[in-house]
Design an enzyme around this catalytic site. Structure first.
Site, PDB file in Angstrom:
ATOM      1  N   CYS A  82       0.845  -1.130  -0.052  1.00  0.00           N
ATOM      2  CA  CYS A  82      -0.003   0.141   0.002  1.00  0.00           C
ATOM      3  C   CYS A  82       1.137   1.304  -0.029  1.00  0.00           C
ATOM      4  O   CYS A  82       1.587   1.432   0.910  1.00  0.00           O
ATOM      5  CB  CYS A  82      -0.763  -0.118   1.412  1.00  0.00           C
ATOM      6  SG  CYS A  82      -1.651   1.527   1.667  1.00  0.00           S
ATOM      7  N   CYS A 124       1.091   5.472 -13.343  1.00  0.00           N
ATOM      8  CA  CYS A 124       0.068   4.645 -12.834  1.00  0.00           C
ATOM      9  C   CYS A 124      -0.304   3.015 -13.604  1.00  0.00           C
ATOM     10  O   CYS A 124      -0.380   3.269 -14.956  1.00  0.00           O
ATOM     11  CB  CYS A 124      -1.449   5.033 -12.915  1.00  0.00           C
ATOM     12  SG  CYS A 124      -2.886   4.223 -12.788  1.00  0.00           S
ATOM     13  N   CYS A 157       0.830   3.193   3.037  1.00  0.00           N
ATOM     14  CA  CYS A 157       1.334   2.847   4.125  1.00  0.00           C
ATOM     15  C   CYS A 157       2.771   3.042   4.084  1.00  0.00           C
ATOM     16  O   CYS A 157       3.434   3.209   5.187  1.00  0.00           O
ATOM     17  CB  CYS A 157       0.969   1.058   4.235  1.00  0.00           C
ATOM     18  SG  CYS A 157      -0.842   0.778   4.156  1.00  0.00           S
ATOM     19  N   CYS A 211      -3.381   2.743 -15.262  1.00  0.00           N
ATOM     20  CA  CYS A 211      -3.585   3.402 -16.315  1.00  0.00           C
ATOM     21  C   CYS A 211      -3.285   2.862 -17.702  1.00  0.00           C
ATOM     22  O   CYS A 211      -3.851   2.980 -18.872  1.00  0.00           O
ATOM     23  CB  CYS A 211      -3.164   5.126 -15.976  1.00  0.00           C
ATOM     24  SG  CYS A 211      -3.899   5.729 -14.619  1.00  0.00           S
TER      25      CYS A 211
END
Length: 458
Positions: free
Chosen positions: A19, A367, A22, A370
């Site tokens: 994450c 991304c 995180c 993406c």
């Protein structure tokens, strides 16, 4: 055994996707844990290794932070995520809801603090208003500092002659332009006290920090950025703040709020959001305005010590003479591909064209999702290329300002702006296959889409 803990629930086991939030929190959380050792224990739970534990406490996103008291899940942590912010926030949690003041020296020490203080003066331990004050303090302790006394003589120097609550603004922000101590005159309830604190705690020109920035959002805000340092140079810091307040007091009734900030704390934001580098302004403050609608303005004239340049800037702002600052890539010289490239400067022309239905993808170059979508999105555009009423578009949301109506929190985010309803864009929540996009457009478009399998040559 300490009765209060802060837990972070995260995801990061090898073999599972880390994450990003995180990873960003981890070093600050570790630093805060070291500094809070012996005061408040900080712990962490890897939800990929302990899914049952995380499920038991309703953890669905990462990282989730929770405060435990006496072994029970007391509340979600909604404080700052920086090391300094976590330490400051959790130290408040470790003490009583409201500090008991017995001597005048206790009162002076409590209010002589970097942050504002809320102090209640009551006639005795059985006071009904004291009970309400303590109830409110228990609810709001995460955000504000509370203290109380049952010795009414402690309030005499502040004009307290009956049960009363006073709000003491931080001494470092004391100014001739506003009161440093405010009187709460209503009957005490959590609701009335919360409203009083919220409306008054920041005053006319607060010190904007990374910790309180979210509380100051939602208003039209002018901020002066300079080398602010209340610890080492409070006099020099207030020199510029006083000039902001002097000019700002002339415009106080026109709906604009004011703040000062340390430019070093906002270097990245200033560069990314306003195109201002660390050297802009030199030793002088530089000034920005950000409105509730997300409109941005910068003062290009040098901040003069007499405040006249700031006064001219504000006069131009309220007269509507200022040009908005928009972060934008250059408008492409050629834009005839099936997927139209949109930048901030061309957003109005392309996406808000009242005659066109527009499906727009907000993406980030880095991304992975993406990149996976790109060939499908291009195929969709090719199939609709001959339709004069539909535009398939994309915009790099990291390099261009995104209009306020399009809430982009992750990538890719896709919106549909229908012809004639540009003030009501709809977030696309469907699957990312071509057939799913086509089905959605057939349902939502103002015209029946013209779908062809092969794109016509230019």
């Amino acid at each position: 055994f300490l009765s209060i803990f802060l837990f972070t629930f995260f995801r990061g086991k090898p073999g599972f996707p880390w994450c990003g939030h995180c990873k960003k929190l981890a070093p600050d959380f570790e630093t805060a844990a070291t500094r809070l050792k012996g005061t408040v224990p900080l712990a962490k739970v890897d939800c990929t290794a302990s899914p049952d534990t995380c499920g038991r406490f309703g953890v669905t996103g990462y990282p989730t932070l929770k405060i435990f008291r006496n072994g029970e899940d007391a509340s979600s942590y909604d404080g700052p995520r920086s090391a300094d912010g976590i330490v400051h926030f959790m130290k408040k949690q470790a003490g009583p809801n409201s500090v008991t003041l017995r001597r005048e020296a206790d009162l002076e020490a409590f209010v002589n603090h970097f942050d504002a203080s809320v102090v209640g003066f009551f006639s005795g331990p059985d006071s009904g208003q004291l009970a309400e004050f303590l109830k409110a303090a228990s609810v709001m302790r995460e955000h504000f500092r509370f203290a109380h006394t049952i010795d009414m003589t402690l309030g005499l120097k502040h004009g307290v002659d009956t049960e009363r609550v006073l709000l003491f603004r931080p001494p470092r922000l004391s100014s001739k332009f506003e009161e440093s101590v405010l009187r709460f005159t209503e009957t005490i309830t959590t609701h009335t006290l919360r409203r009083f604190i919220r409306d008054n705690i920041f005053g006319m020109c607060p010190h904007l920090t990374n910790e309180n920035r979210d509380k100051l959002k939602g208003q039209d805000l002018l901020t002066a950025y300079y080398d602010l340092d209340y610890l080492q140079n409070p006099k020099g810091t207030n020199y510029w703040r006083n000039r902001v307040m002097k000019v700002g007091s002339q415009f106080a009734s026109q709906g604009l709020s004011f703040a000062v900030a340390n430019r070093r704390d906002f270097v990245d934001e200033l560069e990314e959001e306003f195109g201002l580098g660390a050297s802009d302004g030199g030793d002088l403050p530089f000034v920005t305005i950000r409105t509730q609608q997300g409109f941005k303005y910068t003062m290009r004239e040098e901040f003069t010590r007499d405040g006249k340049s700031l006064e001219r800037f504000l006069e131009d702002y309220f007269a509507g003479r200022l040009k908005r600052y928009i972060k934008s890539e250059p408008i492409p010289e050629k834009n005839k591909g099936p997927v139209k490239v949109v930048v901030a400067e061309s957003f109005e022309e392309i996406v808000n064209d009242p005659e066109k239905d527009v499906l727009i993808e907000f993406y980030a170059p880095w991304c992975g999702h993406c990149k996976s979508l790109e060939p499908k999105y291009k195929e969709l555009a090719e199939q609709l290329y001959s339709d004069p009423n539909i535009v398939i578009a994309k915009m790099d949301a990291t390099a261009n300002d995104v209009p306020q109506a399009f809430d982009v929190q992750g990538f890719p985010t896709i919106y549909f702006a229908q012809a004639g309803k540009k003030d009501q864009p709809k977030r696309y929540e469907g699957a990312h296959e071509v057939k799913d996009f086509i089905k959605y457009l057939k349902r939502e478009s103002s015209h029946v889409p013209v779908v062809s399998r092969v794109r016509e040559d230019l």
